[in-house]
Scaffold this motif. Structure first.
Motif, PDB file in Angstrom:
ATOM      1  N   TRP A 162       0.837  -1.202   0.000  1.00 46.31           N
ATOM      2  CA  TRP A 162       0.000   0.000   0.000  1.00 46.31           C
ATOM      3  C   TRP A 162       0.872   1.252   0.000  1.00 46.31           C
ATOM      4  O   TRP A 162       0.656   2.177  -0.771  1.00 46.31           O
ATOM      5  CB  TRP A 162      -0.914  -0.020   1.229  1.00 46.31           C
ATOM      6  N   GLN A 163       1.866   1.273   0.888  1.00 46.94           N
ATOM      7  CA  GLN A 163       2.747   2.434   0.997  1.00 46.94           C
ATOM      8  C   GLN A 163       3.535   2.651  -0.292  1.00 46.94           C
ATOM      9  O   GLN A 163       3.691   3.785  -0.744  1.00 46.94           O
ATOM     10  CB  GLN A 163       3.699   2.285   2.190  1.00 46.94           C
ATOM     11  N   LYS A 164       4.013   1.577  -0.898  1.00 51.08           N
ATOM     12  CA  LYS A 164       4.764   1.686  -2.154  1.00 51.08           C
ATOM     13  C   LYS A 164       3.861   2.236  -3.262  1.00 51.08           C
ATOM     14  O   LYS A 164       4.285   3.105  -4.042  1.00 51.08           O
ATOM     15  CB  LYS A 164       5.328   0.314  -2.545  1.00 51.08           C
ATOM     16  N   LEU A 165       2.637   1.742  -3.344  1.00 52.32           N
ATOM     17  CA  LEU A 165       1.689   2.241  -4.333  1.00 52.32           C
ATOM     18  C   LEU A 165       1.431   3.730  -4.116  1.00 52.32           C
ATOM     19  O   LEU A 165       1.454   4.523  -5.068  1.00 52.32           O
ATOM     20  CB  LEU A 165       0.373   1.464  -4.261  1.00 52.32           C
ATOM     21  N   LYS A 166       1.211   4.114  -2.883  1.00 56.98           N
ATOM     22  CA  LYS A 166       0.949   5.516  -2.575  1.00 56.98           C
ATOM     23  C   LYS A 166       2.153   6.388  -2.946  1.00 56.98           C
ATOM     24  O   LYS A 166       1.986   7.461  -3.538  1.00 56.98           O
ATOM     25  CB  LYS A 166       0.612   5.661  -1.094  1.00 56.98           C
ATOM     26  N   GLU A 167       3.352   5.929  -2.638  1.00 56.49           N
ATOM     27  CA  GLU A 167       4.560   6.674  -2.995  1.00 56.49           C
ATOM     28  C   GLU A 167       4.678   6.830  -4.509  1.00 56.49           C
ATOM     29  O   GLU A 167       5.038   7.907  -5.001  1.00 56.49           O
ATOM     30  CB  GLU A 167       5.796   5.981  -2.439  1.00 56.49           C
ATOM     31  N   ASN A 168       4.385   5.770  -5.243  1.00 52.56           N
ATOM     32  CA  ASN A 168       4.456   5.827  -6.709  1.00 52.56           C
ATOM     33  C   ASN A 168       3.416   6.798  -7.271  1.00 52.56           C
ATOM     34  O   ASN A 168       3.716   7.564  -8.198  1.00 52.56           O
ATOM     35  CB  ASN A 168       4.264   4.439  -7.326  1.00 52.56           C
ATOM     36  N   LEU A 169       2.207   6.770  -6.731  1.00 49.77           N
ATOM     37  CA  LEU A 169       1.160   7.681  -7.197  1.00 49.77           C
ATOM     38  C   LEU A 169       1.513   9.131  -6.881  1.00 49.77           C
ATOM     39  O   LEU A 169       1.285  10.024  -7.704  1.00 49.77           O
ATOM     40  CB  LEU A 169      -0.186   7.309  -6.578  1.00 49.77           C
ATOM     41  N   ILE A 170       2.074   9.373  -5.710  1.00 48.03           N
ATOM     42  CA  ILE A 170       2.491  10.731  -5.355  1.00 48.03           C
ATOM     43  C   ILE A 170       3.585  11.203  -6.310  1.00 48.03           C
ATOM     44  O   ILE A 170       3.558  12.344  -6.786  1.00 48.03           O
ATOM     45  CB  ILE A 170       2.944  10.808  -3.882  1.00 48.03           C
ATOM     46  N   SER A 171       4.520  10.345  -6.610  1.00 42.94           N
ATOM     47  CA  SER A 171       5.592  10.687  -7.546  1.00 42.94           C
ATOM     48  C   SER A 171       5.031  11.048  -8.927  1.00 42.94           C
ATOM     49  O   SER A 171       5.440  12.038  -9.542  1.00 42.94           O
ATOM     50  CB  SER A 171       6.573   9.520  -7.657  1.00 42.94           C
ATOM     51  N   GLU A 172       4.082  10.261  -9.396  1.00 44.91           N
ATOM     52  CA  GLU A 172       3.459  10.543 -10.695  1.00 44.91           C
ATOM     53  C   GLU A 172       2.649  11.832 -10.646  1.00 44.91           C
ATOM     54  O   GLU A 172       2.646  12.611 -11.598  1.00 44.91           O
ATOM     55  CB  GLU A 172       2.571   9.372 -11.125  1.00 44.91           C
ATOM     56  N   TYR A 173       1.981  12.087  -9.538  1.00 41.25           N
ATOM     57  CA  TYR A 173       1.218  13.322  -9.384  1.00 41.25           C
ATOM     58  C   TYR A 173       2.149  14.531  -9.490  1.00 41.25           C
ATOM     59  O   TYR A 173       1.835  15.511 -10.172  1.00 41.25           O
ATOM     60  CB  TYR A 173       0.483  13.321  -8.036  1.00 41.25           C
ATOM     61  N   ILE A 174       3.287  14.468  -8.823  1.00 43.02           N
ATOM     62  CA  ILE A 174       4.258  15.563  -8.871  1.00 43.02           C
ATOM     63  C   ILE A 174       4.745  15.778 -10.298  1.00 43.02           C
ATOM     64  O   ILE A 174       4.859  16.921 -10.766  1.00 43.02           O
ATOM     65  CB  ILE A 174       5.435  15.289  -7.911  1.00 43.02           C
ATOM     66  N   LYS A 175       5.019  14.693 -11.019  1.00 39.59           N
ATOM     67  CA  LYS A 175       5.459  14.815 -12.415  1.00 39.59           C
ATOM     68  C   LYS A 175       4.411  15.513 -13.270  1.00 39.59           C
ATOM     69  O   LYS A 175       4.743  16.385 -14.079  1.00 39.59           O
ATOM     70  CB  LYS A 175       5.765  13.433 -13.003  1.00 39.59           C
ATOM     71  N   VAL A 176       3.148  15.134 -13.092  1.00 38.12           N
ATOM     72  CA  VAL A 176       2.069  15.752 -13.866  1.00 38.12           C
ATOM     73  C   VAL A 176       1.962  17.237 -13.526  1.00 38.12           C
ATOM     74  O   VAL A 176       1.831  18.077 -14.419  1.00 38.12           O
ATOM     75  CB  VAL A 176       0.727  15.017 -13.621  1.00 38.12           C
ATOM     76  N   CYS A 177       2.057  17.577 -12.250  1.00 35.06           N
ATOM     77  CA  CYS A 177       2.011  18.987 -11.849  1.00 35.06           C
ATOM     78  C   CYS A 177       3.160  19.773 -12.457  1.00 35.06           C
ATOM     79  O   CYS A 177       2.976  20.911 -12.903  1.00 35.06           O
ATOM     80  CB  CYS A 177       2.043  19.105 -10.326  1.00 35.06           C
TER      81      CYS A 177
END
Length: 78
Positions: free
Chosen positions: A10-25
């Motif tokens: 769960w934590q790894k998935l959340k970290e990956n999604l946050i990373s992708e969110y930052i890239k999109v921003c």
């Protein structure tokens, strides 16, 4: 059957999604004229998923990131 560490997954998935969110921003911030509706929708989808994950796991990691992004001028919520 192998024991699965769901909390770690769960934590790894959340970290990956946050990373992708930052890239999109960052893409939106660096290329405001070339933003398409698709990339803005992608950002909104990441935002909704991460907010829901945070409500489930009762953490503030993503909320704190949004706060920091807003303070630095990279508005993560728009």
């Amino acid at each position: 059957m192998a024991k699965v560490n769901y909390e770690k997954a769960w934590q790894k998935l959340k970290e990956n999604l946050i990373s992708e969110y930052i890239k999109v921003c960052n893409v939106i911030e660096q290329h405001p004229d070339s933003n398409t509706i698709q990339i803005r929708r992608l950002k909104q989808q990441y935002l909704m998923v991460l907010q829901e994950m945070e409500s489930v796991d009762r953490t503030n990691d993503f909320k704190n990131l949004l706060h920091d992004m807003n303070r630095s001028g990279n508005n993560g919520e728009n």
